[in-house]
Every structure is written in C-alpha cells, then in structure tokens.
Design a protein around this motif. Structure first.
Motif, PDB file in Angstrom:
ATOM      1  N   PHE A  75       0.839  -1.189   0.000  1.00 61.30           N
ATOM      2  CA  PHE A  75       0.000   0.000   0.000  1.00 61.30           C
ATOM      3  C   PHE A  75       0.883   1.252   0.000  1.00 61.30           C
ATOM      4  O   PHE A  75       2.010   1.242   0.503  1.00 61.30           O
ATOM      5  N   LYS A 126      -3.300   0.404  -3.679  1.00 60.29           N
ATOM      6  CA  LYS A 126      -2.909  -0.859  -3.055  1.00 60.29           C
ATOM      7  C   LYS A 126      -2.677  -1.921  -4.110  1.00 60.29           C
ATOM      8  O   LYS A 126      -3.328  -1.932  -5.169  1.00 60.29           O
ATOM      9  N   THR A 150      -2.670  -6.086  -4.488  1.00 60.08           N
ATOM     10  CA  THR A 150      -3.062  -7.312  -3.794  1.00 60.08           C
ATOM     11  C   THR A 150      -3.051  -8.493  -4.760  1.00 60.08           C
ATOM     12  O   THR A 150      -4.002  -9.248  -4.858  1.00 60.08           O
ATOM     13  N   SER A 205       1.983  -5.889   4.157  1.00 63.47           N
ATOM     14  CA  SER A 205       1.232  -6.714   5.090  1.00 63.47           C
ATOM     15  C   SER A 205       1.172  -8.146   4.607  1.00 63.47           C
ATOM     16  O   SER A 205       0.720  -8.398   3.493  1.00 63.47           O
ATOM     17  N   TYR A 244      -4.663  -9.125   9.703  1.00 62.84           N
ATOM     18  CA  TYR A 244      -3.708  -8.344   8.933  1.00 62.84           C
ATOM     19  C   TYR A 244      -2.943  -7.425   9.862  1.00 62.84           C
ATOM     20  O   TYR A 244      -3.548  -6.634  10.572  1.00 62.84           O
ATOM     21  N   PRO A 297      -0.199  -4.720   9.385  1.00 63.28           N
ATOM     22  CA  PRO A 297       0.656  -3.972   8.464  1.00 63.28           C
ATOM     23  C   PRO A 297       1.929  -3.473   9.131  1.00 63.28           C
ATOM     24  O   PRO A 297       1.937  -3.187  10.330  1.00 63.28           O
ATOM     25  N   TYR A 312      -7.228  -1.210  15.284  1.00 67.10           N
ATOM     26  CA  TYR A 312      -5.804  -1.051  15.579  1.00 67.10           C
ATOM     27  C   TYR A 312      -5.556   0.296  16.277  1.00 67.10           C
ATOM     28  O   TYR A 312      -6.248   1.278  16.001  1.00 67.10           O
ATOM     29  N   TYR A 345      -2.184   2.872  16.698  1.00 63.21           N
ATOM     30  CA  TYR A 345      -0.821   3.194  16.300  1.00 63.21           C
ATOM     31  C   TYR A 345      -0.382   4.468  17.014  1.00 63.21           C
ATOM     32  O   TYR A 345      -1.192   5.315  17.366  1.00 63.21           O
ATOM     33  N   ALA A 389      -8.022  -9.437   0.154  1.00 65.33           N
ATOM     34  CA  ALA A 389      -7.579  -8.049   0.114  1.00 65.33           C
ATOM     35  C   ALA A 389      -8.283  -7.265   1.207  1.00 65.33           C
ATOM     36  O   ALA A 389      -9.363  -7.636   1.652  1.00 65.33           O
ATOM     37  N   TYR A 390      -7.673  -6.195   1.636  1.00 62.25           N
ATOM     38  CA  TYR A 390      -8.288  -5.410   2.685  1.00 62.25           C
ATOM     39  C   TYR A 390      -7.914  -3.953   2.519  1.00 62.25           C
ATOM     40  O   TYR A 390      -6.937  -3.614   1.863  1.00 62.25           O
TER      41      TYR A 390
END
Lengths: 116, 115
Positions: free
Chosen positions: A34, A49, A51, A94, A102, A104, B33, B35, B101-102
C-alpha cells in the motif's frame, strides 16, 4: 517476517516534474502493498494498493505504483507534480497472519517537497 | 457515515496522570488497531484487535492497555503517562474482502503531550 524500507526520507521536486518515491519490501509471502499519503496535521489517506492482481496499480490523484517481485520494490510515481502533492508518504506491507488477520508494517515515510 | 472517529483531538497530561483515548467505527469492521506516530518513525502498532473479544500486542505495547468494548469501539488507556508517550495516536479499522484483500481506514488522530 515482513519489513519495508523507504529509501529516501525527503524528495524535492519542482512543480510539473515527475515524482518518484522509492520503497523496497521484504516478505515471506505474496504480500499486500500500500501507499498512504498524510498531509500536514491530517490523518492518513489510501493512495493505492497492490493485492496480487495487476502489477501496475493506479491510484488517486494521478499516482501509480509498480510491483516488481524480482526487485522486491513498489515505487510510487506521478508524471507531473502539483503543489498540493506536498505531503508525507508511507509505504506499507502486510502479510496475512496464521489467524487470518492483517498486521501492516509501515515504512518511516518520505516527505515530498514541491517547489513552485 | 462517520467512518473512524477518535476523541479527544488534543490532550495535555502531566507525568503520572492517566487517560483513555476513545475510538469508534461505524463500518461494521472486525479488526481495529492503535498506532502511534513519531517524527521519522512512521506508524508503529501498539495493540490490535482482530475481532470482538480479542486483543493482541503490537510492536510497542509497553505502558498501554486496550479494551475492545464491542464491535464498534476500541479504547487505549495510559495508566501512568510518561513524556516518552508524547505522540500522535491513530486508530484504524479494517474491511477485508473475500479475496483476502483489505483496506485500512484511519481516524483523524489524537495529539497527546505529556509534560
């Protein structure tokens, strides 16, 4: 284990000239990659991105990146820089975890400076 | 559709004080998440929650705790703040597609200063 290296901490270009931001990665799998952009005092916005589909990925605002497995690179380019492109850019890799989530890993960022 | 929201936007603490950073997403994402971003360091993962009811440490968990309150909310707590925790904190959530995919969506950030 995954890692990502952004080869330049700062890149300076003139408005209207091409942009190249370099990123190398390390991955044990076929990774997802990404590029994000962060304008001053703002959050992160996804530029594009990869993939495992087409190796040349087109993103927003005229940016694109090419996945090169043999070189483990995912460099970001734009044909002609605009003043509004001045920002911090992050390359991200990732790998999927064994649990299917996931996690990253972010590069340290490249600051793009655009001169009039 | 607000996406990922964070509160507060700014906070100043004294060393030893505690506080909780709040994060919520309205996109029905499973994974969330936290960070921290420091100059020249990119974003470093503090904790993540792959799904409701689970949390795991990231790269820099020391000095932090998290709670996944429900699917929408994921909070980060500093029990005894230290100057080294001065940073910008970002919350994110992930939408995963069937192909594996994300896309990760980020909140606007919380700028924390510890004196």
């Amino acid at each position: 284990a995954q890692s990502v290296t952004q080869l330049d901490s700062h890149v300076s270009v003139s408005e209207g000239t091409p942009v190249l931001l370099r990123c190398n990665y390390s991955s044990s799998y076929s990774p997802s990659l990404f590029w994000y952009v962060q304008h001053p005092n703002k959050g992160l916005q996804l530029l594009l991105k990869y993939t495992s589909a087409a190796t040349l990925v087109k993103g927003i605002n005229g940016f694109e990146a090419e996945f090169k497995k043999s070189e483990t690179s995912f460099h970001l380019t734009k044909p002609s820089a605009h003043m509004s492109d001045a920002a911090e850019y992050f390359c991200v890799v990732s790998d999927p975890t064994s649990g299917g989530s996931y996690i990253p890993t972010f590069g340290r960022g490249t600051s793009l400076i655009v001169h009039p | 559709n607000a996406g990922v929201t964070q509160t507060p936007k700014f906070q100043v603490l004294k060393t030893g004080q505690s506080m909780t950073l709040q994060c919520a997403q309205d996109m029905n994402h499973n994974s969330m998440y936290w960070y921290r971003q420091d100059p020249g360091m990119g974003l470093r993962l503090i904790y993540y929650s792959a799904s409701e009811g689970t949390t795991d440490k990231g790269e820099v968990p020391n000095g932090y705790n998290v709670s996944r309150l429900n699917k929408r909310e994921f909070s980060l707590r500093l029990e005894s703040a230290a100057p080294s925790q001065t940073s910008v904190y970002f919350c994110a959530s992930v939408r995963a597609s069937g192909s594996g995919a994300y896309t990760q969506y980020f909140g606007p950030g919380t700028r924390l200063t510890v004196l």
